[in-house]
Design an enzyme around this catalytic site. Structure first.
Site: not given
Length: 140
Positions: A13, A87, A91
């Site tokens: 996250c 996120c 990512c």
């Protein structure tokens, strides 16, 4: 005699201070050493959210010793499952990984009363994830 974990899971996250820490805590608690657990954040915070720590402590899981960690490509490469929780585009994506995006409310800035339902939703998802991993044949 140590055995190879059935899988390795990375929770990601933004701040690695709430959702991903609770998810990692649940997975480590419920699966023990059968599944390798990592968590990280695209922009790690300074500390784990105190309300997340308190909500987990209420159900007997202590995540107070955890620290937010920065997301690295090595962590993604080393993981079979990459589970993102807001996120965004930060990512990294690698072929051959199982990616899941869990849409969960961000507990940042909220009290323990608001964090409890997020915690409970994470537990439900972790239990399903463990069942999915357990249903797969072990690594060759």
């Amino acid at each position: 005699m140590s055995s190879t974990p059935a899988a390795s899971v990375l929770f990601v996250c933004v701040h690695n201070a709430g959702r991903s820490q609770m998810a990692a805590g649940f997975l480590a608690h419920l699966a023990g050493d059968r599944i390798e657990v990592r968590s990280a954040g695209s922009i790690p915070g300074d500390q784990v959210n105190p309300a997340a720590i308190e909500a987990m402590k209420e159900i007997g899981i202590d995540i107070s010793d955890q620290k937010p960690k920065v997301l690295t490509t090595e962590a993604v490469r080393a993981s079979d499952y990459v589970i993102t929780m807001g996120c965004g585009d930060a990512c990294p994506i690698f072929p051959g990984k199982r990616y899941l995006d869990w849409s969960l409310e961000d507990p940042a800035g909220q009290g323990v009363e608001a964090v409890r339902p997020i915690r409970d939703e994470i537990r439900t998802r972790i239990e399903s994830l463990i069942a999915e991993i357990d249903a797969k044949p072990p690594h060759a």
